[in-house]
Design a protein around this motif. Structure first.
Motif, short mmCIF file in Angstrom:
data_model
loop_
_atom_site.label_atom_id
_atom_site.label_comp_id
_atom_site.label_asym_id
_atom_site.label_seq_id
_atom_site.Cartn_x
_atom_site.Cartn_y
_atom_site.Cartn_z
N TYR A 1 -8.84 6.14 4.33
CA TYR A 1 -8.21 7.41 3.95
C TYR A 1 -7.35 7.97 5.09
CZ TYR A 1 -11.59 10.24 6.65
OH TYR A 1 -12.33 10.82 7.65
N TYR B 1 -1.80 14.83 -1.47
CA TYR B 1 -2.81 13.91 -0.94
C TYR B 1 -4.09 14.70 -0.67
CZ TYR B 1 -5.15 10.29 1.73
OH TYR B 1 -6.07 9.37 2.15
N VAL C 1 1.22 8.34 3.81
CA VAL C 1 1.79 9.39 2.94
C VAL C 1 2.63 10.35 3.76
CG1 VAL C 1 1.24 11.32 1.40
CG2 VAL C 1 -0.05 9.20 1.22
N GLY D 1 6.73 8.20 -6.78
CA GLY D 1 7.55 7.01 -6.56
C GLY D 1 8.90 7.28 -5.94
N ARG E 1 0.83 -1.20 0.00
CA ARG E 1 0.00 0.00 0.00
C ARG E 1 0.86 1.25 0.00
NH1 ARG E 1 -4.96 -0.04 4.21
NH2 ARG E 1 -5.90 2.00 3.85
N ASP F 1 -4.14 5.90 5.00
CA ASP F 1 -3.38 6.36 3.83
C ASP F 1 -2.71 7.70 4.12
OD1 ASP F 1 -4.06 4.13 2.42
OD2 ASP F 1 -5.51 5.11 1.10
N ARG G 1 2.27 1.85 -3.43
CA ARG G 1 1.24 2.39 -4.33
C ARG G 1 1.01 3.88 -4.06
NH1 ARG G 1 -2.70 -0.23 -2.56
NH2 ARG G 1 -3.90 1.44 -1.57
N LEU G 2 0.96 4.25 -2.78
CA LEU G 2 0.74 5.64 -2.42
C LEU G 2 1.92 6.52 -2.83
CD1 LEU G 2 -0.85 5.09 1.10
CD2 LEU G 2 -2.02 6.00 -0.92
N SER G 3 3.12 5.97 -2.71
CA SER G 3 4.31 6.71 -3.12
C SER G 3 4.26 7.02 -4.62
CB SER G 3 5.59 5.92 -2.79
OG SER G 3 6.73 6.61 -3.25
N GLU G 4 3.89 6.02 -5.41
CA GLU G 4 3.76 6.22 -6.86
C GLU G 4 2.68 7.25 -7.17
OE1 GLU G 4 5.43 5.17 -9.41
OE2 GLU G 4 6.81 3.83 -8.35
N GLN G 5 1.56 7.14 -6.48
CA GLN G 5 0.41 7.98 -6.79
C GLN G 5 0.59 9.44 -6.37
OE1 GLN G 5 -3.21 6.33 -5.24
NE2 GLN G 5 -4.53 7.89 -6.17
N TYR G 6 1.20 9.67 -5.21
CA TYR G 6 1.25 11.03 -4.68
C TYR G 6 2.65 11.63 -4.58
CZ TYR G 6 -3.54 9.89 -3.41
OH TYR G 6 -4.86 9.51 -3.45
#
Length: 203
Positions: free
Chosen positions: A131, A160, A138, A92, A81, A134, A84-89
């Motif tokens: 959330y 975020y 983040v 990466g 998880r 998450d 994924r959060l690192s890539e998204q926000y």
């Protein structure tokens, strides 16, 4: 009165276990429960006996715990998880070496050691909305890039979208834990009955 509202006939507070029982004159047979911040609310028929109340409170607490346990990610899932959060926000760029739950953080929601690339989340987050978890992830991922809480750090957190909402939720939990217990008034009122999640129907 709308079908999804009830006439609350009374409430039985249980401050030591953070459980509040609400009796309803409109409720005939069904029992439901839900989390309200750090408190568990159990809704039961007004005519239920004290013995039945105790039995149903125990049943509903076990049911909620089982549901929340199924929703809690393990350390491996937590690491995935975080990736994924690192890539998204964070593009990466934050790449933790380890991400895990810990039980020795009772005053912080999460922590990280940038030199080791390790992130630790308090077990107190387990069962909270996704959330919120998450957000803490983040937050700690951002600390791998910016150790302090300066402007550069908060610019990272702007990516975020639920930062303020999650901070408000966590602040509410902290405030709720520090408030003295005050027995609720027994005046008649009307309440919206929230659905039982998955049930009947850092710093």
């Amino acid at each position: 009165m709308p079908a999804d509202q009830e006439h609350a006939a009374g409430r039985t507070p249980r401050p030591t276990s953070a459980v509040e029982v609400r009796r309803s004159a409109r409720r005939r047979r069904t029992v439901s429960a839900y989390r309200e911040g750090d408190r568990t609310v159990v809704l039961i028929p007004a005519r239920m006996s004290e013995a039945e109340e105790e039995r149903w409170v125990a049943v509903m607490l076990d049911k909620l715990k089982a549901q929340e346990k199924r929703r809690r990610p393990g350390d491996a899932e937590l690491a995935a998880r975080a990736a994924r959060l690192s890539e998204q926000y964070l593009g990466g760029r934050a790449r933790p070496a380890s991400v895990r739950w810990v039980t020795n953080q009772n005053t912080r929601w999460g922590s990280c050691t940038p030199s080791e690339g390790s992130i630790r989340l308090s077990h107190r987050l387990q069962g909270m909305p996704e959330y919120v978890i998450d957000y803490v992830l983040v937050h700690e991922l951002a600390h791998l890039l910016e150790p302090g809480h300066g402007p550069a750090f908060w610019r990272l957190m702007e990516a975020y979208p639920r930062t303020e909402r999650a901070r408000g939720y966590l602040e509410g939990v902290v405030a709720g834990e520090s408030l003295p217990y005050v027995p609720p008034a027994r005046d008649e009122d009307r309440e919206q009955e929230p659905a039982l999640p998955g049930g009947e129907s850092s710093d």
